[in-house]
Design a protein around this motif. Sequence first.
Motif, PDB file in Angstrom:
ATOM      1  N   GLU A 323       0.832  -1.219   0.000  1.00 58.98           N
ATOM      2  CA  GLU A 323       0.000   0.000   0.000  1.00 58.98           C
ATOM      3  C   GLU A 323       0.862   1.262   0.000  1.00 58.98           C
ATOM      4  O   GLU A 323       0.525   2.246  -0.666  1.00 58.98           O
ATOM      5  CB  GLU A 323      -0.982  -0.022   1.187  1.00 58.98           C
ATOM      6  CG  GLU A 323      -2.043   1.064   1.062  1.00 58.98           C
ATOM      7  CD  GLU A 323      -3.205   0.913   2.040  1.00 58.98           C
ATOM      8  OE1 GLU A 323      -3.651  -0.223   2.283  1.00 58.98           O
ATOM      9  OE2 GLU A 323      -3.666   1.956   2.560  1.00 58.98           O
ATOM     10  N   VAL A 324       1.983   1.224   0.724  1.00 57.04           N
ATOM     11  CA  VAL A 324       2.919   2.360   0.695  1.00 57.04           C
ATOM     12  C   VAL A 324       3.385   2.586  -0.754  1.00 57.04           C
ATOM     13  O   VAL A 324       3.373   3.710  -1.259  1.00 57.04           O
ATOM     14  CB  VAL A 324       4.146   2.096   1.608  1.00 57.04           C
ATOM     15  CG1 VAL A 324       5.247   3.116   1.361  1.00 57.04           C
ATOM     16  CG2 VAL A 324       3.730   2.092   3.076  1.00 57.04           C
ATOM     17  N   ALA A 325       3.771   1.504  -1.408  1.00 64.25           N
ATOM     18  CA  ALA A 325       4.297   1.619  -2.774  1.00 64.25           C
ATOM     19  C   ALA A 325       3.241   2.127  -3.745  1.00 64.25           C
ATOM     20  O   ALA A 325       3.548   2.804  -4.721  1.00 64.25           O
ATOM     21  CB  ALA A 325       4.840   0.269  -3.240  1.00 64.25           C
ATOM     22  N   ALA A 326       1.967   1.812  -3.478  1.00 65.10           N
ATOM     23  CA  ALA A 326       0.893   2.245  -4.377  1.00 65.10           C
ATOM     24  C   ALA A 326       0.403   3.648  -4.057  1.00 65.10           C
ATOM     25  O   ALA A 326      -0.030   4.375  -4.943  1.00 65.10           O
ATOM     26  CB  ALA A 326      -0.278   1.259  -4.301  1.00 65.10           C
ATOM     27  N   SER A 327       0.425   4.018  -2.774  1.00 61.42           N
ATOM     28  CA  SER A 327      -0.360   5.190  -2.386  1.00 61.42           C
ATOM     29  C   SER A 327       0.408   6.327  -1.731  1.00 61.42           C
ATOM     30  O   SER A 327      -0.109   7.436  -1.652  1.00 61.42           O
ATOM     31  CB  SER A 327      -1.486   4.765  -1.424  1.00 61.42           C
ATOM     32  OG  SER A 327      -0.949   4.507  -0.144  1.00 61.42           O
ATOM     33  N   TRP A 328       1.612   6.073  -1.232  1.00 60.42           N
ATOM     34  CA  TRP A 328       2.233   7.129  -0.409  1.00 60.42           C
ATOM     35  C   TRP A 328       2.933   8.164  -1.277  1.00 60.42           C
ATOM     36  O   TRP A 328       3.823   7.840  -2.066  1.00 60.42           O
ATOM     37  CB  TRP A 328       3.201   6.527   0.617  1.00 60.42           C
ATOM     38  CG  TRP A 328       3.619   7.555   1.624  1.00 60.42           C
ATOM     39  CD1 TRP A 328       4.883   8.041   1.832  1.00 60.42           C
ATOM     40  CD2 TRP A 328       2.768   8.243   2.547  1.00 60.42           C
ATOM     41  NE1 TRP A 328       4.863   8.995   2.825  1.00 60.42           N
ATOM     42  CE2 TRP A 328       3.581   9.140   3.284  1.00 60.42           C
ATOM     43  CE3 TRP A 328       1.390   8.207   2.822  1.00 60.42           C
ATOM     44  CZ2 TRP A 328       3.062   9.981   4.284  1.00 60.42           C
ATOM     45  CZ3 TRP A 328       0.873   9.043   3.805  1.00 60.42           C
ATOM     46  CH2 TRP A 328       1.703   9.913   4.522  1.00 60.42           C
ATOM     47  N   ASP A 329       2.480   9.410  -1.133  1.00 56.67           N
ATOM     48  CA  ASP A 329       3.111  10.523  -1.824  1.00 56.67           C
ATOM     49  C   ASP A 329       4.021  11.215  -0.813  1.00 56.67           C
ATOM     50  O   ASP A 329       3.568  12.067  -0.038  1.00 56.67           O
ATOM     51  CB  ASP A 329       2.024  11.471  -2.359  1.00 56.67           C
ATOM     52  CG  ASP A 329       2.608  12.626  -3.168  1.00 56.67           C
ATOM     53  OD1 ASP A 329       3.859  12.791  -3.160  1.00 56.67           O
ATOM     54  OD2 ASP A 329       1.821  13.353  -3.789  1.00 56.67           O
ATOM     55  N   PHE A 338      -5.527   6.390  -5.611  1.00 57.45           N
ATOM     56  CA  PHE A 338      -5.044   5.562  -6.721  1.00 57.45           C
ATOM     57  C   PHE A 338      -3.572   5.902  -6.949  1.00 57.45           C
ATOM     58  O   PHE A 338      -3.148   7.000  -6.594  1.00 57.45           O
ATOM     59  CB  PHE A 338      -5.861   5.844  -7.998  1.00 57.45           C
ATOM     60  CG  PHE A 338      -7.323   5.515  -7.829  1.00 57.45           C
ATOM     61  CD1 PHE A 338      -7.777   4.215  -7.984  1.00 57.45           C
ATOM     62  CD2 PHE A 338      -8.232   6.509  -7.468  1.00 57.45           C
ATOM     63  CE1 PHE A 338      -9.119   3.901  -7.800  1.00 57.45           C
ATOM     64  CE2 PHE A 338      -9.579   6.196  -7.272  1.00 57.45           C
ATOM     65  CZ  PHE A 338     -10.021   4.890  -7.440  1.00 57.45           C
ATOM     66  N   PRO A 339      -2.795   5.030  -7.561  1.00 61.00           N
ATOM     67  CA  PRO A 339      -1.374   5.340  -7.776  1.00 61.00           C
ATOM     68  C   PRO A 339      -1.184   6.680  -8.492  1.00 61.00           C
ATOM     69  O   PRO A 339      -0.244   7.415  -8.194  1.00 61.00           O
ATOM     70  CB  PRO A 339      -0.885   4.171  -8.644  1.00 61.00           C
ATOM     71  CG  PRO A 339      -1.803   3.044  -8.303  1.00 61.00           C
ATOM     72  CD  PRO A 339      -3.146   3.679  -8.041  1.00 61.00           C
ATOM     73  N   ASN A 429      -6.477   1.922  -3.959  1.00 61.24           N
ATOM     74  CA  ASN A 429      -5.251   1.553  -3.233  1.00 61.24           C
ATOM     75  C   ASN A 429      -5.510   0.858  -1.909  1.00 61.24           C
ATOM     76  O   ASN A 429      -4.712   0.043  -1.468  1.00 61.24           O
ATOM     77  CB  ASN A 429      -4.399   2.799  -2.979  1.00 61.24           C
ATOM     78  CG  ASN A 429      -3.651   3.247  -4.227  1.00 61.24           C
ATOM     79  OD1 ASN A 429      -3.477   2.480  -5.167  1.00 61.24           O
ATOM     80  ND2 ASN A 429      -3.220   4.502  -4.244  1.00 61.24           N
ATOM     81  N   SER A 430      -6.623   1.207  -1.246  1.00 59.65           N
ATOM     82  CA  SER A 430      -6.865   0.644   0.092  1.00 59.65           C
ATOM     83  C   SER A 430      -7.654  -0.670   0.038  1.00 59.65           C
ATOM     84  O   SER A 430      -7.857  -1.307   1.076  1.00 59.65           O
ATOM     85  CB  SER A 430      -7.612   1.670   0.955  1.00 59.65           C
ATOM     86  OG  SER A 430      -8.818   2.064   0.318  1.00 59.65           O
TER      87      SER A 430
END
Length: 452
Positions: A323-329, A338-339, A429-430
Motif C-alpha cells: 500500500e505504501v508503494a501504491a499510495s504514499w506521496d 489511486f497510484p 489503493n486501500s
Amino acid sequence: MSLSRLEANGVPMSSITLERSATLASAIASALAEARERTLTLVRPVSDADLRLQHDPLMSPIIWDLGHIAAFEELWLTRNLDGVIEFSEMPGLFNPFEHPRRVRGALVLPSLHDVIDTTEDIRRRVLALLHQVDLASHNPLLHDGYVYRMVLQHEYQHDETILQTLQLKQGEAYRAPRAWSPPPASLRLTPGDMVRFSGGEVVIGTHDRSAAYDNERPAHTVAVKPFAIDVTPVTNDQFVQFIDAGGYGDPRWWSDAGRRWLEESGCRAPKHWWSSGAGWTVRVMDRESVIDPQRPVCHVCYHEAEAFARWAGKRLPTEIEWEVAASWDASAGRRLDFPWGSEPASHLLANVDQLAFDTAPIGSYPRNVSPLGCYGMIGDVWEWTSSDFAAWPGFTAYPYAEYSQVFFGNEYKVLRGGSWATRPGAIRNSFRNWDYPIRRQIFSGFRCAADD
Ligand code: AVJ
Ligand code: FE
C-alpha cells in the motif's frame, strides 16, 4: 457509466449535499442499471445448461451467483434500507453460509428466466424506494448513498467470480465478448528492477465512508522500515526462468505448506499453462496463445509466488509495504486513492474492467504509476502479499460482520490491486482481497520486495 466515473469532475460523492440528492439518486439509478447490463453481457454467451452446471467445486453454478446478486440487492436496498438490520445475509437458497460453494450444484435452482424475472421485480422496488430515501441522512448506511455503493460493489465482485468460473468451465470454452484491447506497450520497463522506500511514518487505510469497505478503515499511521519493491509485476518471462531453473523441484524455495501443496497438486506451472514443445501455451477463455514474455504471470498461488521470490533472492511485500508503494506521496506527506492520484479508475488508465479479457504487457499504461515509481499496481493481476487477513487497529464491522470480520485470521493471505477482471468501482489503493494460499482460480500474480 459507473458511479465512480460520475465523480470525474473532482467532486467526491461525500461532498454532495441535500439539494443535490436527487442528482445523486439518479446517478445511483444509472450505476445500478450499468452494473446489471454488464453482468448480463458476461452471461449472455453462456447456454442455460452451462449456467446451471457446477463447473468446479470451488465455484458456484453461475445461476446461483445471479440469484445471490439479486437477493443481496433485495436484502440491503429494500429490507435493511432503513431502521433495524433484520438479517445481514439473506436466509435461504442464496445464503452463502448455509450452502458452501462445493454443494451449490446440488441445490434446486431456478431457471434463468425466473431469475431474470425476480431481479427485474426487485429492481423496480429498489428504484421506487431510492427516490424516497434521504441520502443526506445521518444514518451512515444511507449517507451519500453508501449502501447503494456497497450493493454495486457486491455485483461487480460477483462479476469477477463469474469470470473465474467461466475460465474454469467444462466443455466448450466461453466465447468471451471482447470489447477492447489494451494499448501497445509504450514504456520500456525492466522486470526485476526495484525502487526504494526510505522508511518513515505513513498513513494506511482510509476514513472514506462513501465507498470503502469496513476492512479498509480506519486510516491509521504506521512506521514502516526501509524496503525495496519491484517496479513491475513478475512477468511470464521471469516465471519461465524460474521453471527452467528447476524451481518447482527445488525444496529450498518452498515453505513446508508450499511443499505439501506441490506434492498434493503435482503442479509444475501456472494454472491454464501447458508445455507445447516450442514453449508454453496459455488459454484465456476461448483464446489459446504462446505465452507473451512481457505480460504479468497470472493464476499462480501464494506458494508459487513465495517460492519464486526466494529463488530470486527477494521476498513478497507485506500488504502495508504494497500500500505504501501504491499510495504514499512522500513529497506531499499524504496518501492517494489511486497510484496516479484521485481520478477514478477506468480501462483507459489501467488494465481493469474485464472486457479486454487478458493481462496487458508491462508498460502499456504509462499513467498507471505511483509516486514511488511502481507501475501496474492497479489492474492486470491481483498481487499476493505475505500478510494474513487481519483487522486494522480500530476496526469496527459495518454494516455486516459476514463481509470481512468472519474471515480474519491466519488462514487467508491478502491480495491487492485488482485484476483485468475487476470493475473500476471495486478497486482502489486501500482495497483488500483475500484467499487461501493454495488458490489459483483467481486472476493472481505478484511482485517481489526486499529489505533495504
Ligand atoms: C472479497 C472476493 C473474498 O467472494 O468471498 C462476495 C467477495 N463477499 N460476496 C468473496 C464477496 C460477499 C469475497 N472476496
Ligand atoms: Fe456475495
